[in-house]
Scaffold this active site. Sequence first.
Site, PDB file in Angstrom:
ATOM      1  N   PHE A 244     109.086 -88.106  31.197  1.00 58.88           N
ATOM      2  CA  PHE A 244     110.472 -88.552  31.066  1.00 58.88           C
ATOM      3  C   PHE A 244     111.453 -87.541  31.641  1.00 58.88           C
ATOM      4  O   PHE A 244     112.580 -87.413  31.168  1.00 58.88           O
ATOM      5  CB  PHE A 244     110.802 -88.861  29.602  1.00 58.88           C
ATOM      6  N   GLY A 513     109.231 -92.420  43.011  1.00 62.30           N
ATOM      7  CA  GLY A 513     107.818 -92.286  43.330  1.00 62.30           C
ATOM      8  C   GLY A 513     107.244 -93.369  44.207  1.00 62.30           C
ATOM      9  O   GLY A 513     106.833 -93.119  45.349  1.00 62.30           O
ATOM     10  N   LEU A 596     106.232-105.082  42.856  1.00 62.78           N
ATOM     11  CA  LEU A 596     104.939-104.923  43.513  1.00 62.78           C
ATOM     12  C   LEU A 596     103.769-105.271  42.607  1.00 62.78           C
ATOM     13  O   LEU A 596     102.709-105.682  43.089  1.00 62.78           O
ATOM     14  CB  LEU A 596     104.792-103.484  44.030  1.00 62.78           C
ATOM     15  N   ASN A 597     103.934-105.079  41.306  1.00 62.98           N
ATOM     16  CA  ASN A 597     102.890-105.432  40.344  1.00 62.98           C
ATOM     17  C   ASN A 597     103.576-105.844  39.052  1.00 62.98           C
ATOM     18  O   ASN A 597     104.078-104.987  38.320  1.00 62.98           O
ATOM     19  CB  ASN A 597     101.950-104.249  40.101  1.00 62.98           C
ATOM     20  N   THR A 600     102.406-103.872  35.659  1.00 62.67           N
ATOM     21  CA  THR A 600     102.885-102.505  35.464  1.00 62.67           C
ATOM     22  C   THR A 600     104.412-102.456  35.430  1.00 62.67           C
ATOM     23  O   THR A 600     104.994-101.617  34.738  1.00 62.67           O
ATOM     24  CB  THR A 600     102.351-101.580  36.568  1.00 62.67           C
ATOM     25  N   GLN A 604     107.035-100.859  32.513  1.00 67.23           N
ATOM     26  CA  GLN A 604     108.106 -99.887  32.747  1.00 67.23           C
ATOM     27  C   GLN A 604     109.446-100.379  32.218  1.00 67.23           C
ATOM     28  O   GLN A 604     110.196 -99.624  31.581  1.00 67.23           O
ATOM     29  CB  GLN A 604     108.207 -99.579  34.242  1.00 67.23           C
ATOM     30  N   LYS A 667     112.526-101.196  44.870  1.00 66.77           N
ATOM     31  CA  LYS A 667     113.422-100.226  44.267  1.00 66.77           C
ATOM     32  C   LYS A 667     112.707 -99.606  43.065  1.00 66.77           C
ATOM     33  O   LYS A 667     111.757-100.169  42.536  1.00 66.77           O
ATOM     34  CB  LYS A 667     114.723-100.891  43.793  1.00 66.77           C
ATOM     35  N   GLY A 670     111.484 -97.311  36.921  1.00 67.26           N
ATOM     36  CA  GLY A 670     111.097 -96.529  35.760  1.00 67.26           C
ATOM     37  C   GLY A 670     112.239 -96.180  34.829  1.00 67.26           C
ATOM     38  O   GLY A 670     112.013 -95.864  33.660  1.00 67.26           O
ATOM     39  N   GLU A 671     113.490 -96.224  35.306  1.00 68.71           N
ATOM     40  CA  GLU A 671     114.600 -95.719  34.504  1.00 68.71           C
ATOM     41  C   GLU A 671     115.660 -96.747  34.179  1.00 68.71           C
ATOM     42  O   GLU A 671     116.389 -96.600  33.190  1.00 68.71           O
ATOM     43  CB  GLU A 671     115.229 -94.516  35.235  1.00 68.71           C
TER      44      GLU A 671
END
Length: 712
Positions: A244, A513, A596-597, A600, A604, A667, A670-671
Amino acid sequence: MSHPPEEAPFPPGPPPHPLGDPLVRREGREKVTGTARYAAEHTPDGCAYAWPVPATVVRGRITELDTGAALALPGVIAVLTHENAPRLAPTGDPTLALLQEDRVPHRGWYVALAVADTLEAARDAAEAVHVSYATEPHDVTLTADHPRLYVPAEVFGGPGARERGDFDMAFAAAPATVDVTYTVPPLHNHPMEPHAATALWTHGHLTVHDSSQGATRVREDLAALFKLGQDQITVHSEHVGGGFGSKGTPRPQVVLAAMAARHTGRPVKLALPRRHLPAVVGHRAPTLHRVRLGAGPDGVITALAHEIVTHTSTVAEFVEQAAMPARIMYTSPHSRTVHRLAALDVPTPSWMRAPGEAPGMYALESAVDELAVVLDLDPIDLRIRNEPGTEPDTGRPFSSRHLVDCLRAGAARFGWSSRDPRPAVRRQGDLLLGTGVAAATYPVQISATDAEAHAAADGTFRVRVNATDIGTGARTVLAQIAAAALGAPADRVRVEIGSSDLPPAVLAGGSTGTASWGWAVHKACTVLLARLREHRGPLPAEGVTVTEDTRRETEQPSPYSRHAFGAVFAEVQVDTRTGEVRVRRLLGQYAAGHILNPRTARSQFVGGMVMGLGMALTEDSALDPVYGDFTARDLAAYHVPACADVPAIEAHWLDEEDPHLNPMGSKGIGEIGIVGTPAAIGNAVWHATGVRLRDLPLTPDRILTARAVPLT
């Protein structure tokens, strides 16, 4: 608003492929069966154990270090102090200048390191070290009018202060205004896996297993500190149990473990105690916000100011850039955004999930909700009325912006149209019920990365890149990207990540990432595919290998304003007897490029929303003004959401097409999930109770003592 280009910069890809399929993460079985090895689980032969000694004063100098009692304990090998520790060269990160001098810049700063044959002996030795200090006056208390406040020249993403138009004139002339203050306390990352490192020197070569979000950066800093060539260091970060942001740059454990291993000639393992983490691995700095909004009767914002006050340390400057979102969110011809900073005797703050955006959007989106009440407008309608055609701060076109679509789609899924806008009218016995909404945004950031693609003679492929999987499923998604570029099934692609011996890559942070690593992987695989098509006959036994990088593609700034957007909806209940707030429903609707997936990605989005729930309701810390340490230093005192706190959570997205990003059209995700959630919950609490709380977290004591509409 989207601005499609005359022609897309990336050619169409190969035939149908698994990019966009919900593939199961590749390392899942290893993790649930316990065979995935983390940094603290590598134990070389002859491994010793270390335990650090933190300073017990807020500010001063060491006058005496007595290590005799510690060294006399059975199994103790050494005690490192500023008097005998290896000398380090300067780096750009002063927080890593450990055991180099007698100065103590804040409580918890490491002043010694005990090394022993066992973990227990190392801990006992650390407790036996006696340290005397000459203390100096200290200041750890942040106030809005602190006498040492200054405006930094730059924050991450832009200047420290920015003004457009004449805010004072426009605000004074506005028929409807809001002038409010909000506070967000210090927050701590507290990943499940502790910050740990195992270090080994072999014939001058340093090998470390480190819990880090970026092995490339760790190697670079270790090379500078120990005056080594980067080829003399190998850093492994194969599996990382969360970070994090707190593992985004090297932390004390890897430097101390390497120092101890060099000093003792043995491998050394160091896992930082959880109670030490708030003082030594960064934290989200507290932020004091003043938000002023002025609007006409039609709800269009004519004046917008977001000014924040925060702290940094005397060791290194770090700014929580919380006023940045106000520069891109809404129509604002007259705008003022300012960051003010006080360097206090506190631990150095650092990155925490969505730095700047998480606290900044809490304040801004709460203020927008307050403006909607003043104007008697639906808060969704108010946001739509202030949707800008271009980025307000720079005038750049958005590469894609579907915030309005997120608000409308999310409202339909949530059932917003049936909402009674009046506060404190829905009740079930002792429970008051309410709903709220907030927008979310996070910038698109892409950095140069290298990647290698290899075609083997047996028809399989291998991709190598020093990416780090911090629990996001990076291995799986990178395999999908490679398979898409190669036109091959994903199960024929093997992915190697998590070692500095691989092609260098940007760290896993800032939602950079996948976009950064994936672009390099896509490029390498595209070039490899072209070579394979030119090849005649069977492949050589050694196969064909291609290495590419994206420096040329990423070195020029984009002419577009590139951001992900979203809308978060919350339903809460507030107990009128206890003041307890419970979230019944959370729904996030996002526009974050091409997903993309989905499997997953949903993980997130939901994980970010859960973290936002904690920020809104349970997570709290403070600095003791006398002793200078954080009052909440472990998971018994710092309350992160547990399963019982997490309601039904939904995450949805628009499959957004944006040709101005990268070949995948993706894009970062994660946040953005954390960004809008605290404000959505806070706005729902106001709708439930009629009480406008402006200080996080929204704890029962604050609910019960608020001076507003009675709850009973």
